[in-house]
Design an enzyme around this catalytic site. Structure first.
Site, PDB file in Angstrom:
ATOM      1  N   ARG A   1       3.877   2.508  -2.742  1.00  0.00           N
ATOM      2  CA  ARG A   1       3.870   2.941  -4.133  1.00  0.00           C
ATOM      3  C   ARG A   1       4.225   1.728  -4.982  1.00  0.00           C
ATOM      4  NH1 ARG A   1       1.423   6.589  -2.497  1.00  0.00           N
ATOM      5  NH2 ARG A   1       1.753   8.842  -2.761  1.00  0.00           N
TER       6      ARG A   1
ATOM      7  N   GLU B   1       0.768   2.024 -13.082  1.00  0.00           N
ATOM      8  CA  GLU B   1      -0.482   2.462 -12.477  1.00  0.00           C
ATOM      9  C   GLU B   1      -1.011   3.676 -13.238  1.00  0.00           C
ATOM     10  OE1 GLU B   1      -1.818   4.388  -8.280  1.00  0.00           O
ATOM     11  OE2 GLU B   1      -0.624   2.549  -8.098  1.00  0.00           O
TER      12      GLU B   1
ATOM     13  N   ASP C   1      -2.606  -2.607  -3.412  1.00  0.00           N
ATOM     14  CA  ASP C   1      -3.439  -1.427  -3.632  1.00  0.00           C
ATOM     15  C   ASP C   1      -2.748  -0.451  -4.572  1.00  0.00           C
ATOM     16  OD1 ASP C   1      -5.836   0.134  -3.028  1.00  0.00           O
ATOM     17  OD2 ASP C   1      -4.469   1.532  -2.046  1.00  0.00           O
TER      18      ASP C   1
ATOM     19  N   VAL D   1       0.844  -1.196   0.000  1.00  0.00           N
ATOM     20  CA  VAL D   1       0.000   0.000   0.000  1.00  0.00           C
ATOM     21  C   VAL D   1       0.880   1.248   0.000  1.00  0.00           C
ATOM     22  CG1 VAL D   1      -2.062  -0.996   1.039  1.00  0.00           C
ATOM     23  CG2 VAL D   1      -0.211  -0.206   2.508  1.00  0.00           C
TER      24      VAL D   1
ATOM     25  N   HIS E   1      -5.766   1.573  -5.799  1.00  0.00           N
ATOM     26  CA  HIS E   1      -5.212   2.698  -5.045  1.00  0.00           C
ATOM     27  C   HIS E   1      -6.307   3.448  -4.283  1.00  0.00           C
ATOM     28  CE1 HIS E   1      -1.523   5.592  -5.019  1.00  0.00           C
ATOM     29  NE2 HIS E   1      -2.160   5.614  -3.865  1.00  0.00           N
TER      30      HIS E   1
END
Length: 308
Positions: free
Chosen positions: A229, A255, A250, A227, A274
Site C-alpha cells: 500500500r 493514490e 505499483d 506492491v 496499482h
C-alpha cells in the site's frame, strides 16, 4: 427470511455461481442469490446475509452497512481490508482475498524487479525517440540479494518464483520464525540488500515504515519495490533521496497519483497504476474461494480467510 433461505449478494463477474453454471458447481439450496454491481442497492438490502463486493469498487460503506441489518459475512476479493474494517458493524465476520492475488502479484514483482535492475524504462523512452542506446553492463538479478518485507502468502509465492534466478532471498516478517527474520532485524539486513520488496499490510505498525531512516540504511543503487500500500512508504522521504536508490512503485501515496506530482518525474522511479493483481488469474481463484465459502457458510462451518 424469504422461504427460510439466506440471501447472498455476488459480484457481477462471478454471477454464474448463483445459477450453478461454473464448472458444474451446485450452490447450497439454503442460499438464494442476487447480483449486486455496486450501483443503487435494491430493496432487498435489509435481507442480505452474505456479501461479496465487486473488486475495486468504491462504496459508501457506512451507508450500506446501516441498511444491511441481517448481514453476517463480508467476503472481500482483495487481500487488503483496511478500507472496510473501520466501518464493519459489530458481529459481522470479515474475510479477505488471501491467496487470490498471489500468482499475479508475485509475477508483477518479478517484472518490476527485472525492469528496475536492467533499466528497461530507459530503453522504452529511447525507442520512442528512435535512439540506439547501447550499454555494456547492467545489474543482474542473479547473485543479488532480495529482501522480502512481509512474508505472507504473496511473499512466499514471490520467493518460489525468485529461486530459479540464482539470487539470495531474505524473508522478513513482523515476528521471527523458522527461516524468517523478524522486522527488528531490518537495521542489520537492509545494508546488504540489492532489492527490497514491500508486501506488508497497511496498519498502525506499518504506516510510514519505509521512512527516511529505513531508506538511509539501503545501499546506494539498491531497488525499492512497493506492491503493498502506498502509505507504507513515506513519499517525501523517498523523493528526498534524489535518485540515490531506485524505486518501482505499483502503489503510491497519494493514490491515484495526480498529474504534476514529483513522483512521476523523479529520477530512477518506475510507477505503475496499482495493477499488480489485475490479471486473468483472479477470477478462477475468486470463484473457487466463493464456492468454498458458500458451502462452508451453508453448513455452519468455519470460514476461510477470517480477519481477526
Amino acid at each position: 427470511m424469504h422461504d427460510d433461505t439466506s440471501l447472498v449478494w455476488l459480484p457481477l463477474d462471478v454471477a454464474e455461481l448463483a445459477v450453478g453454471s461454473a464448472a458444474g458447481y451446485r450452490p447450497p439450496h439454503s442460499l438464494r442469490f442476487e447480483v449486486y454491481d455496486g450501483g443503487e442497492p435494491p430493496g432487498s438490502i435489509a435481507d442480505v446475509v452474505f456479501w461479496s463486493p465487486m473488486y475495486d469498487t468504491r462504496h459508501d460503506w457506512d451507508a450500506l452497512f446501516a441498511q444491511m441489518t441481517s448481514l453476517r459475512v463480508v467476503q472481500l476479493p482483495s487481500a487488503g481490508y483496511e478500507h472496510v474494517e473501520p466501518h464493519l458493524p459489530a458481529g459481522v465476520t470479515l474475510c479477505n482475498g488471501r491467496g487470490l492475488h498471489d500468482a499475479a502479484t508475485a509475477e508483477w514483482v518479478v517484472a518490476l524487479v527485472l525492469a528496475g535492475l536492467r533499466d528497461l524504462p530507459s530503453y522504452v523512452h529511447a525507442q520512442g525517440e528512435q535512439r540506439w542506446t547501447h550499454r555494456t553492463q547492467s545489474t543482474s538479478l542473479a547473485d543479488s540479494t532480495v529482501l522480502i518485507l512481509g512474508y505472507g502468502s504473496i511473499g512466499q509465492a514471490l520467493h518460489r518464483r525468485l529461486e530459479p534466478f540464482e539470487c539470495t532471498v531474505v524473508p522478513v516478517a513482523s515476528r521471527a520464525r523458522d527461516g524468517v527474520h523478524g522486522v527488528a532485524a531490518l537495521e542489520q539486513l537492509l545494508p546488504g540488500a540489492d532489492v527490497v520488496v514491500v508486501l506488508t499490510p497497511l496498519n498502525e505498525q506499518t504506516r510510514g515504515l519505509v521512512d527516511a531512516a529505513f531508506l538511509a540504511r539501503m545501499r546506494d543503487g539498491a531497488l525499492l519495490v512497493n506492491v503493498a500500500r502506498g502509505g507504507v512508504v513515506d513519499t517525501a522521504a523517498l523523493l528526498a533521496e534524489g535518485g540515490r536508490i531506485r524505486a518501482a512503485l505499483d502503489v503510491t501515496d497519494p493514490e491515484p497519483l495526480p498529474p504534476g506530482h514529483p513522483l512521476w518525474t523523479a529520477p530512477d522511479v518506475l510507477v505503475t497504476p496499482h495493477v499488480a493483481g489485475g490479471t486473468t488469474a483472479l477470477l478462477p481463484r475468486l470463484r473457487a474461494l466463493l464456492r468454498a465459502q458458500l458451502d462452508r457458510f451453508a453448513a455452519g462451518r468455519e470460514l476461510l480467510n477470517r480477519v481477526d
